[in-house]
Design a protein around this motif. Structure first.
Motif, PDB file in Angstrom:
ATOM      1  N   ILE A 172       0.857  -1.195   0.000  1.00 23.49           N
ATOM      2  CA  ILE A 172       0.000   0.000   0.000  1.00 23.49           C
ATOM      3  C   ILE A 172       0.887   1.237   0.000  1.00 23.49           C
ATOM      4  O   ILE A 172       1.758   1.388   0.859  1.00 23.49           O
ATOM      5  CB  ILE A 172      -0.913   0.061   1.235  1.00 23.49           C
ATOM      6  N   ILE A 173       0.664   2.139  -0.959  1.00 15.57           N
ATOM      7  CA  ILE A 173       1.388   3.406  -1.020  1.00 15.57           C
ATOM      8  C   ILE A 173       0.386   4.555  -1.092  1.00 15.57           C
ATOM      9  O   ILE A 173      -0.796   4.352  -1.370  1.00 15.57           O
ATOM     10  CB  ILE A 173       2.333   3.478  -2.246  1.00 15.57           C
ATOM     11  N   ASP A 174       0.867   5.766  -0.824  1.00 18.02           N
ATOM     12  CA  ASP A 174       0.047   6.953  -1.037  1.00 18.02           C
ATOM     13  C   ASP A 174       0.953   8.137  -1.335  1.00 18.02           C
ATOM     14  O   ASP A 174       2.156   7.970  -1.559  1.00 18.02           O
ATOM     15  CB  ASP A 174      -0.893   7.215   0.149  1.00 18.02           C
ATOM     16  N   ALA A 175       0.379   9.339  -1.338  1.00 19.03           N
ATOM     17  CA  ALA A 175       1.130  10.522  -1.734  1.00 19.03           C
ATOM     18  C   ALA A 175       2.254  10.864  -0.776  1.00 19.03           C
ATOM     19  O   ALA A 175       3.160  11.619  -1.124  1.00 19.03           O
ATOM     20  CB  ALA A 175       0.194  11.727  -1.867  1.00 19.03           C
ATOM     21  N   GLY A 219      -3.309   1.788  -3.808  1.00 25.79           N
ATOM     22  CA  GLY A 219      -3.225   3.091  -3.141  1.00 25.79           C
ATOM     23  C   GLY A 219      -3.299   4.224  -4.138  1.00 25.79           C
ATOM     24  O   GLY A 219      -4.113   4.204  -5.070  1.00 25.79           O
ATOM     25  N   SER A 220      -2.461   5.222  -3.946  1.00 27.45           N
ATOM     26  CA  SER A 220      -2.415   6.373  -4.853  1.00 27.45           C
ATOM     27  C   SER A 220      -0.969   6.641  -5.249  1.00 27.45           C
ATOM     28  O   SER A 220      -0.039   6.117  -4.638  1.00 27.45           O
ATOM     29  CB  SER A 220      -3.023   7.622  -4.199  1.00 27.45           C
ATOM     30  N   ARG A 221      -0.794   7.454  -6.282  1.00 31.84           N
ATOM     31  CA  ARG A 221       0.555   7.725  -6.779  1.00 31.84           C
ATOM     32  C   ARG A 221       1.436   8.280  -5.667  1.00 31.84           C
ATOM     33  O   ARG A 221       1.026   9.139  -4.889  1.00 31.84           O
ATOM     34  CB  ARG A 221       0.524   8.720  -7.937  1.00 31.84           C
ATOM     35  N   SER A 222       2.646   7.774  -5.603  1.00 39.00           N
ATOM     36  CA  SER A 222       3.569   8.148  -4.525  1.00 39.00           C
ATOM     37  C   SER A 222       4.209   9.514  -4.796  1.00 39.00           C
ATOM     38  O   SER A 222       3.998  10.137  -5.842  1.00 39.00           O
ATOM     39  CB  SER A 222       4.638   7.073  -4.335  1.00 39.00           C
ATOM     40  N   PHE A 223       5.016   9.958  -3.847  1.00 31.27           N
ATOM     41  CA  PHE A 223       5.540  11.329  -3.825  1.00 31.27           C
ATOM     42  C   PHE A 223       6.457  11.650  -5.010  1.00 31.27           C
ATOM     43  O   PHE A 223       6.451  12.754  -5.545  1.00 31.27           O
ATOM     44  CB  PHE A 223       6.292  11.544  -2.511  1.00 31.27           C
ATOM     45  N   THR A 242       0.848  17.151 -13.768  1.00 30.87           N
ATOM     46  CA  THR A 242       0.545  15.989 -12.936  1.00 30.87           C
ATOM     47  C   THR A 242       0.099  16.442 -11.543  1.00 30.87           C
ATOM     48  O   THR A 242       0.718  17.308 -10.943  1.00 30.87           O
ATOM     49  CB  THR A 242       1.773  15.085 -12.810  1.00 30.87           C
ATOM     50  N   THR A 243      -0.984  15.890 -11.072  1.00 33.39           N
ATOM     51  CA  THR A 243      -1.465  16.243  -9.734  1.00 33.39           C
ATOM     52  C   THR A 243      -0.978  15.211  -8.730  1.00 33.39           C
ATOM     53  O   THR A 243      -0.603  14.095  -9.083  1.00 33.39           O
ATOM     54  CB  THR A 243      -2.998  16.295  -9.700  1.00 33.39           C
ATOM     55  N   ALA A 244      -1.018  15.609  -7.478  1.00 33.33           N
ATOM     56  CA  ALA A 244      -0.574  14.711  -6.418  1.00 33.33           C
ATOM     57  C   ALA A 244      -1.556  13.572  -6.241  1.00 33.33           C
ATOM     58  O   ALA A 244      -2.742  13.676  -6.554  1.00 33.33           O
ATOM     59  CB  ALA A 244      -0.447  15.489  -5.113  1.00 33.33           C
ATOM     60  N   GLY A 245      -1.033  12.470  -5.733  1.00 34.58           N
ATOM     61  CA  GLY A 245      -1.924  11.414  -5.283  1.00 34.58           C
ATOM     62  C   GLY A 245      -2.607  11.846  -4.000  1.00 34.58           C
ATOM     63  O   GLY A 245      -2.439  12.972  -3.529  1.00 34.58           O
ATOM     64  N   ASP A 246      -3.363  10.942  -3.430  1.00 31.58           N
ATOM     65  CA  ASP A 246      -4.057  11.239  -2.181  1.00 31.58           C
ATOM     66  C   ASP A 246      -3.312  10.636  -1.000  1.00 31.58           C
ATOM     67  O   ASP A 246      -2.641   9.611  -1.127  1.00 31.58           O
ATOM     68  CB  ASP A 246      -5.474  10.653  -2.204  1.00 31.58           C
ATOM     69  N   VAL A 247      -3.431  11.283   0.143  1.00 29.10           N
ATOM     70  CA  VAL A 247      -2.998  10.681   1.400  1.00 29.10           C
ATOM     71  C   VAL A 247      -4.144   9.810   1.882  1.00 29.10           C
ATOM     72  O   VAL A 247      -5.273  10.286   2.039  1.00 29.10           O
ATOM     73  CB  VAL A 247      -2.642  11.748   2.445  1.00 29.10           C
TER      74      VAL A 247
END
Length: 444
Positions: free
Chosen positions: A300-303, A326-330, A407-412
């Motif tokens: 599991i990953i997130d922003a 999850g969402s795209r990482s940092f 490109t927008t950030a992923g979500d936390v």
């Protein structure tokens, strides 16, 4: 990493001599007259620029409205050399260097939050560390701390331990800007001695284990192995699957992330680094031995997952060992080399980029999950957790090879929802792979 250390991060290869010889008497060499001119010029300090600097240094000493210590001026000049390179290169004075080192052991006095130092002195929260005063008080990834105890943060606060540090039991009132909030928030945090256990584990249900890695410290790989061994025992000797949670994990030691990946891989490349100087080109590969004998893995990953956590996710995914949810990482795909100086200070210099086993650069792109998750906005505490920034939005960041415009950030991703989704993904049958047998209960 302590509060004032820039994120991540890494244990990295050694640099060549960081202080080339200064040959102030040498005549300039014209490339047309000497075939080695380009190489020679690269090792010499440009005298005209040095004269310009000395002239400005003296002008400030003699003409500034108040006296300025030579050391203060020199320190400002040194920081300036690194300031415009990228967000992660920095000059660490002795106390800051000590604080940076403390981050690898997981023990220091403060509030327990990973931050990025901004040019104006404010600090951007990468992630609160699990179980610390910052996490308990409600500090979130993406928050910007602009003042402590009513005193606005300035660039001078980046030196040494900074105002987020302090004796255990003391109180800090943080002024915080948060996306979606019309006014700054006042959040009170009580400092503690932060002893961060970077690995936690539990059984999600019979046969399925869960390991949370909050950051990569010196002992993380050993703690991961012992936690997995314990879960194996609870599962009757063999896990049917494992969820690894690196949400809001800002990174840490590269070598620890490599060892965790190696624990789950029989073979294959884990990560490579490439820089301008060949000495920074390295490659890490797996050695035989899989702690869970091929049982499926979901990460599991997130922003807020950055650097070493992205290395782990990329290594397991590219080798076909894990699926990512999850969402795209940092997107912090750069390597920092810490060069100690003789007086206790240190220079943290970006020297290379990370590449996943497939040869893709993480920088300013991050890791894209196989299954994209969104925050559960029906719950108020997680309704405003998108940080609104990534490595790609940091001023002066290194351009990524796969960076996308706009490109927008992923979500936390907070809460247990992503864990439930990962468990469901873990149970899906893998084509061509027989499901693991259900282990017998312990004692039977």
């Amino acid at each position: 990493m302590p509060e004032e250390a820039l994120p991540p991060d890494e244990g990295v290869p050694a640099l060549p001599d960081p202080a080339p010889d200064l040959d102030a008497e040498a005549d300039p060499v014209d490339a047309a007259d000497d075939p080695d001119a380009a190489e020679s010029a690269a090792t010499k300090v440009p005298l005209e620029e040095i004269r310009r600097y000395v002239g400005l240094f003296n002008a400030i000493r003699q003409g500034y409205v108040d006296p300025v210590e030579d050391r203060k001026l020199m320190n400002a000049a040194i920081r300036g050399l690194l300031f415009d390179l990228d967000p992660h290169s920095a000059y660490l004075e002795k106390r800051a260097a000590e604080a940076f080192d403390e981050g690898t052991t997981g023990a220091y006095d403060g509030i327990g939050v990973e931050v990025l130092q901004l040019p104006d002195g404010k600090v951007r929260v990468i992630a609160p560390i699990d179980g610390t005063p910052a996490a308990k008080a409600g500090i979130r990834s993406g928050d910007t701390i602009v003042a402590v105890d009513g005193k606005p943060l300035t660039p001078a606060d980046a030196e040494g331990h900074g105002p987020l540090r302090g004796p255990p039991g003391t109180r800090a009132v943080l002024t915080v800007l948060r996306e979606g909030e019309a006014k700054p928030l006042e959040i009170t945090v009580h400092r503690e001695t932060i002893r961060v256990a970077s690995v936690r584990g539990r059984m999600l249900e019979p046969g399925y284990g869960y390991v949370r890695i909050s950051q990569f410290q010196v002992e993380t790989a050993d703690d991961f192995a012992s936690t997995v061994e314990r879960l194996q025992g609870e599962a009757g000797g063999r896990l049917k699957g494992l969820v690894i949670d690196v949400r809001s994990n800002p990174g840490g030691l590269l070598t620890s992330a490599v060892r965790v990946a190696d624990d789950l891989l029989e073979k294959g490349r884990i990560v490579s680094t490439r820089g301008r100087n060949p000495v920074n080109d390295t490659e890490f590969s797996a050695t035989p031995g899989d702690l869970i004998d091929g049982a499926p893995v979901v990460v599991i990953i997130d922003a807020g997952s950055a650097s070493a956590s992205e290395v782990l996710a990329g290594a397991l995914h590219d080798n076909g060992r894990a699926r990512i949810v999850g969402s795209r990482s940092f997107g912090k795909g750069s390597v920092q080399t810490v060069m100690p100086l003789g007086n206790g200070d240190a220079v943290k210099l970006t020297t290379a980029r990370y590449y996943t086993p497939s040869g893709r650069s993480i920088q300013a792109r991050g890791i894209d999950p196989d299954l994209v998750l969104k925050p559960d906005t029906s719950e108020p505490e997680v309704a405003s957790t998108t940080p609104g920034y990534t490595e790609a939005t940091l001023p002066g960041h290194l351009r990524g090879e796969e960076e996308e415009e706009g490109t927008t950030a992923g979500d936390v991703l907070d809460g247990d929802g992503p864990i439930d989704a990962a468990l469901a993904e873990l149970k899906k049958p893998t084509p061509g792979v027989a499901p693991a047998p259900t282990p017998a209960p312990v004692g039977e």
